[in-house]
Structures are given as C-alpha cells and as structure tokens.
Scaffold this active site. Sequence first.
Site, PDB file in Angstrom:
ATOM      1  N   ARG A  68       1.031  -5.055  -5.179  1.00 27.03           N
ATOM      2  CA  ARG A  68       1.417  -6.307  -4.526  1.00 27.03           C
ATOM      3  C   ARG A  68       1.459  -7.416  -5.452  1.00 27.03           C
ATOM      4  O   ARG A  68       0.535  -7.578  -6.593  1.00 27.03           O
ATOM      5  CB  ARG A  68      -0.074  -6.572  -3.384  1.00 27.03           C
ATOM      6  CG  ARG A  68       0.015  -5.223  -2.423  1.00 27.03           C
ATOM      7  CD  ARG A  68      -0.905  -5.907  -1.623  1.00 27.03           C
ATOM      8  NE  ARG A  68      -1.591  -5.050  -0.137  1.00 27.03           N
ATOM      9  CZ  ARG A  68      -2.026  -3.905  -0.563  1.00 27.03           C
ATOM     10  NH1 ARG A  68      -2.948  -3.517  -1.518  1.00 27.03           N
ATOM     11  NH2 ARG A  68      -1.936  -3.438  -0.008  1.00 27.03           N
ATOM     12  N   ARG A  82      -5.610  -1.570   9.103  1.00 24.66           N
ATOM     13  CA  ARG A  82      -5.208  -3.280   8.359  1.00 24.66           C
ATOM     14  C   ARG A  82      -5.273  -4.021   9.328  1.00 24.66           C
ATOM     15  O   ARG A  82      -6.419  -4.149   9.848  1.00 24.66           O
ATOM     16  CB  ARG A  82      -3.905  -3.942   7.891  1.00 24.66           C
ATOM     17  CG  ARG A  82      -3.968  -5.194   7.512  1.00 24.66           C
ATOM     18  CD  ARG A  82      -2.579  -5.620   6.432  1.00 24.66           C
ATOM     19  NE  ARG A  82      -1.997  -4.352   6.102  1.00 24.66           N
ATOM     20  CZ  ARG A  82      -1.341  -4.915   4.886  1.00 24.66           C
ATOM     21  NH1 ARG A  82      -1.500  -6.284   4.248  1.00 24.66           N
ATOM     22  NH2 ARG A  82      -1.011  -4.014   3.948  1.00 24.66           N
ATOM     23  N   ASP A 136       1.595  -0.377  11.247  1.00 23.28           N
ATOM     24  CA  ASP A 136       1.962  -2.133  11.887  1.00 23.28           C
ATOM     25  C   ASP A 136       3.788  -2.778  11.955  1.00 23.28           C
ATOM     26  O   ASP A 136       3.276  -3.804  12.252  1.00 23.28           O
ATOM     27  CB  ASP A 136       1.139  -2.665  11.831  1.00 23.28           C
ATOM     28  CG  ASP A 136       0.951  -2.977  10.279  1.00 23.28           C
ATOM     29  OD1 ASP A 136       2.333  -1.884   8.950  1.00 23.28           O
ATOM     30  OD2 ASP A 136      -0.222  -3.445   9.234  1.00 23.28           O
ATOM     31  N   THR A 192       4.542   2.863   5.452  1.00 24.23           N
ATOM     32  CA  THR A 192       2.962   2.156   5.575  1.00 24.23           C
ATOM     33  C   THR A 192       1.597   2.987   6.453  1.00 24.23           C
ATOM     34  O   THR A 192       2.061   3.311   7.532  1.00 24.23           O
ATOM     35  CB  THR A 192       2.648   0.551   6.394  1.00 24.23           C
ATOM     36  OG1 THR A 192       1.124  -0.123   6.809  1.00 24.23           O
ATOM     37  CG2 THR A 192       3.368   0.275   7.586  1.00 24.23           C
ATOM     38  N   ASP A 197       0.163   2.578   8.155  1.00 26.81           N
ATOM     39  CA  ASP A 197      -1.062   1.888   9.927  1.00 26.81           C
ATOM     40  C   ASP A 197      -0.076   1.848  10.953  1.00 26.81           C
ATOM     41  O   ASP A 197      -0.698   1.700  11.664  1.00 26.81           O
ATOM     42  CB  ASP A 197      -1.197   0.265   9.479  1.00 26.81           C
ATOM     43  CG  ASP A 197      -1.712   0.170   7.954  1.00 26.81           C
ATOM     44  OD1 ASP A 197      -2.593   1.018   7.658  1.00 26.81           O
ATOM     45  OD2 ASP A 197      -1.665  -0.764   7.568  1.00 26.81           O
ATOM     46  N   GLY A 230       0.519  -1.363   0.507  1.00 25.53           N
ATOM     47  CA  GLY A 230      -0.088  -0.277   0.180  1.00 25.53           C
ATOM     48  C   GLY A 230       1.128   1.084   0.041  1.00 25.53           C
ATOM     49  O   GLY A 230       1.698   1.325   0.813  1.00 25.53           O
ATOM     50  N   ASP A 238       5.054  -4.721   5.808  1.00 20.48           N
ATOM     51  CA  ASP A 238       6.173  -6.652   6.574  1.00 20.48           C
ATOM     52  C   ASP A 238       5.941  -7.422   5.357  1.00 20.48           C
ATOM     53  O   ASP A 238       6.988  -8.257   4.994  1.00 20.48           O
ATOM     54  CB  ASP A 238       5.258  -6.609   7.397  1.00 20.48           C
ATOM     55  CG  ASP A 238       5.797  -6.232   9.079  1.00 20.48           C
ATOM     56  OD1 ASP A 238       6.656  -5.986   9.083  1.00 20.48           O
ATOM     57  OD2 ASP A 238       4.834  -7.052   9.705  1.00 20.48           O
TER      58      ASP A 238
HETATM   59  P1  ADP Z   1       3.335  -4.851   2.735  1.00 16.34           P
HETATM   60  O1  ADP Z   1       4.703  -4.526   1.843  1.00 16.34           O
HETATM   61  O2  ADP Z   1       2.679  -2.909   2.796  1.00 16.34           O
HETATM   62  O3  ADP Z   1       2.708  -5.271   3.823  1.00 16.34           O
HETATM   63  P2  ADP Z   1       1.941  -6.889   0.789  1.00 16.34           P
HETATM   64  O4  ADP Z   1       1.948  -7.874   2.217  1.00 16.34           O
HETATM   65  O5  ADP Z   1       1.119  -6.729   0.020  1.00 16.34           O
HETATM   66  O6  ADP Z   1       2.284  -5.338   1.431  1.00 16.34           O
HETATM   67  O7  ADP Z   1       3.463  -7.405   0.890  1.00 16.34           O
HETATM   68  C1  ADP Z   1       4.042  -6.521  -0.730  1.00 16.34           C
HETATM   69  C2  ADP Z   1       4.535  -7.776  -1.627  1.00 16.34           C
HETATM   70  O8  ADP Z   1       5.801  -8.276  -0.895  1.00 16.34           O
HETATM   71  C3  ADP Z   1       4.172  -8.678  -2.300  1.00 16.34           C
HETATM   72  O9  ADP Z   1       2.844  -8.289  -2.847  1.00 16.34           O
HETATM   73  C4  ADP Z   1       4.975  -9.569  -2.139  1.00 16.34           C
HETATM   74  O10 ADP Z   1       5.334  -9.524  -3.227  1.00 16.34           O
HETATM   75  C5  ADP Z   1       6.012  -9.342  -1.650  1.00 16.34           C
HETATM   76  N1  ADP Z   1       5.373 -10.402  -0.573  1.00 16.34           N
HETATM   77  C6  ADP Z   1       4.853 -10.237  -0.124  1.00 16.34           C
HETATM   78  N2  ADP Z   1       4.920 -11.233   0.910  1.00 16.34           N
HETATM   79  C7  ADP Z   1       6.124 -12.273   1.369  1.00 16.34           C
HETATM   80  C8  ADP Z   1       6.104 -13.295   1.133  1.00 16.34           C
HETATM   81  N3  ADP Z   1       5.690 -14.060   2.410  1.00 16.34           N
HETATM   82  N4  ADP Z   1       7.486 -13.797   0.781  1.00 16.34           N
HETATM   83  C9  ADP Z   1       8.327 -12.865  -0.018  1.00 16.34           C
HETATM   84  N5  ADP Z   1       7.607 -11.569  -0.509  1.00 16.34           N
HETATM   85  C10 ADP Z   1       6.244 -10.828  -0.472  1.00 16.34           C
HETATM   86  O1  F6P Z   2      -1.958  -0.895   4.675  1.00 24.81           O
HETATM   87  C1  F6P Z   2      -2.307   0.347   4.495  1.00 24.81           C
HETATM   88  C2  F6P Z   2      -3.461   0.156   4.721  1.00 24.81           C
HETATM   89  O2  F6P Z   2      -4.585   0.917   3.060  1.00 24.81           O
HETATM   90  C3  F6P Z   2      -4.544  -0.859   4.994  1.00 24.81           C
HETATM   91  O3  F6P Z   2      -5.205   0.827   5.927  1.00 24.81           O
HETATM   92  C4  F6P Z   2      -5.917  -1.326   4.666  1.00 24.81           C
HETATM   93  O4  F6P Z   2      -5.993  -2.475   5.151  1.00 24.81           O
HETATM   94  C5  F6P Z   2      -5.224  -1.755   3.279  1.00 24.81           C
HETATM   95  O5  F6P Z   2      -4.146  -1.439   2.690  1.00 24.81           O
HETATM   96  C6  F6P Z   2      -5.977  -1.621   2.009  1.00 24.81           C
HETATM   97  O6  F6P Z   2      -5.652  -1.870   0.916  1.00 24.81           O
HETATM   98  P1  F6P Z   2      -5.846  -1.324  -0.493  1.00 24.81           P
HETATM   99  O7  F6P Z   2      -5.357  -0.240  -0.952  1.00 24.81           O
HETATM  100  O8  F6P Z   2      -5.365  -2.903  -1.477  1.00 24.81           O
HETATM  101  O9  F6P Z   2      -7.490  -1.424  -0.652  1.00 24.81           O
END
Ligand code: ADP
Ligand code: F6P
Length: 319
Positions: free
Chosen positions: A72, A171, A129, A125, A127, A11, A103
């Site tokens: 993502r 989130r 978090d 982010t 959040d 995000g 994360d």
């Molecule tokens: P954020 O970084 O905000 O937590 P996501 O959880 O959507 O957002 O993760 C972003 C991208 O990081 C994912 O689309 C994926 O490409 C990569 N990613 C997420 N989780 C994993 C994982 N367990 N192992 C490897 N790559 C990951």
């Molecule tokens: O992680 C940032 C965030 O805006 C969260 O607060 C929310 O749950 C999520 O992303 C929303 O994701 P999307 O933009 O894919 O709807």
Amino acid sequence: MKTIGVLTSGGDAPGMNAAVRAVVRTAIDCGMTVKGIRRGYNGLIEGDIFDLDIRSVSDLIHRGGTVLYTARSPLFKTEEGMNAAIENCKKHGIEGIVVIGGDGSYRGARDLSLRGIPCVGVPGTIDNDISSTEYTIGFDTAMNTAMEMVDKIRDTAQSHDRCSVVEVMGRRAGFLALQCGIAVGATSILVPEEEYPIEKVIEKIRKSQATGKKHFIIVVAEGVGGVEDIAKKIEEATGIETRATILGHVQRGGRPTVRDRVYATRFGYAAVQLLNKGIGNRVVGMNHGQIVDYDIYEALNMKKPFDTDMFEVANTTSI
Ligand code: ADP
Ligand code: F6P
C-alpha cells in the site's frame, strides 16, 4: 503499445500470480515487451522494474501470494510520488500498465491514465467487494480456506458442546462471511450489510437447543467485528461455553483454486487485449459469466448489492 508494465497492489490474493502469468504470455504473444513492477505503486516510484519473459512466469500458476510482491503506497497519492512514477514509466519505456488489485488500486490506475499512462485494472481481492465485477481473483480460494478452518473448529466445538464465534475477513463487506457461513451451516451469520441484533442470535441458539442441538457456529464478518464480546454475550445468555476465533491472514494465502486460476487467466488476457488496442483507463470484470470492461470512473461509481435472498436462505436452513 510496444512495452507494458504489470503490478500487483493492495492486499494480495491467491490467483494474482496466475494473472501476472497470463498478462506476460498474452503481451508477448501480441509482440509486446513486459516489465514487472515490484511492490505495487512503490516499485513504480522507486524504479524497481525488471524484464519479464515467457519463462520467467513458469511454475507460477499454482502459487499463492504474488511474485511481484505488493504494497500500500501512501506516497503514490502525492504529487511527488505520481511525478516519480511517471518519470520511471518514461525511463523504462512503459506505455501502459495492467494493475491487479482492488478499488484503491483502481483509483491509482485512473490517476495514472489521466496523466498519460493508460492503465487497465484487473480485480484482485479476497473480499469480492469490487462493484464492477461479479467476481474478484482470490475469493474462491479464501472461501474454501475459511470453510476448511471452520470445519476444523466445528470438530472441537462438537466434542465440547460449545459455541464458536468465528470472524472471517472481508474488510467492510460481508460476501466472504455469507458464502462461508452457508457452507459451514452456521447458526447465524453477521454481516455489515444486514441488521441482525445479538438478541436474535441468542434466540436462534435457544430454539436450536430446544430441538437437541448442542454445538453452534456463528460466522461474523470482520466489518461487524467484536467476536470476543459476542462470544461473552452468548455464553452469559445461554450458559453454553463459547469461544471466539479470528481466522485472519490464513485466508489470504495458499494455492489458488481452479476458479481463481481460470478467472485470473481470463482477466489477465482480456486486460492485455485492451492495451494492445491502445485502450486504457478501463477495468475488466465478470458480468453474468462473461468478461466485460468498463471505464474506471464508471466502475468506481457502481454499487454492488448484497444478496439478501441468499441471506434469507442461510437463516432458514440453519436451525
Ligand atoms: P486495494 O487496491 O486492495 O483496495 P488499497 O485501498 O490499499 O488496496 O489501495 C492500494 C494502493 O492504491 C494505495 O496504497 C495507493 O497507492 C493507491 N490508491 C488508493 N486509493 C487511491 C486514491 N484515492 N487515489 C490514488 N491512488 C490510490
Ligand atoms: O482486502 C483484503 C483484506 O484481507 C481484507 O479482508 C482485510 O480487511 C485487509 O485486507 C487486511 O489488511 P492487512 O493485510 O493490511 O492487515
């Protein structure tokens, strides 16, 4: 390292552009070349990679969103996706990457580091978090946006003697809801970290009503959700006309605040200093106001406690 890449992932968050700017300027100052990677790990897989110079990040520090775009990328988690990403790093001479995200993005950075492309994660982010840091880029701007939106909702709630139940993002975490709830003087704040039954919310509204209060704001973290249902229950139990609002993506946009611009700049600078020393598989963060860095594996296993004292302060002062 002679060439590094930079990407934003997951995000978006206000201040990501300021971080990209800091990465580019710091890397060039260290004598490195910088490649921008578009749309997170997707750009790495597809080879959507371009040169960044000092001027290409001008007029950026104040802009919301991310000029690198973000995504993502489920494909990145597959062997096929990872192989394509590594091939493109080799093709473009990318020896290290600054990954700005949450994360999930850190997990991707860890995997790339294990496969020979050292990465440094920068916390981005709204959040807040991420356990390895007190602060994540975008949090302050999002809190202020949410506060302004709820202030507006309060105006109309007051005019109509209504109760407004407002969902804020976060989130699975309640950090945004807690801060925003305190800042708007919410009667109750509902977060995933604290058990707070609807009966207590209703009781609190009744108590406040007895002292002459006629309009109410209830802030609900999206991790709790169900604002329509909560509003219905409040209206049925108290007779107060109640409306539900989901603030949504307005919280992710807008010009970053001072705090987000400054922290983003400091994080971006620190990340490049690590890569410049040949150090990867790390994340940068904030601890007691100081910039710190941790091994990604260690960072992903940390826990971030919810501030129960602050939750108590909020409950005591909102009546
Ligand atoms: P954020 O970084 O905000 O937590 P996501 O959880 O959507 O957002 O993760 C972003 C991208 O990081 C994912 O689309 C994926 O490409 C990569 N990613 C997420 N989780 C994993 C994982 N367990 N192992 C490897 N790559 C990951
Ligand atoms: O992680 C940032 C965030 O805006 C969260 O607060 C929310 O749950 C999520 O992303 C929303 O994701 P999307 O933009 O894919 O709807």
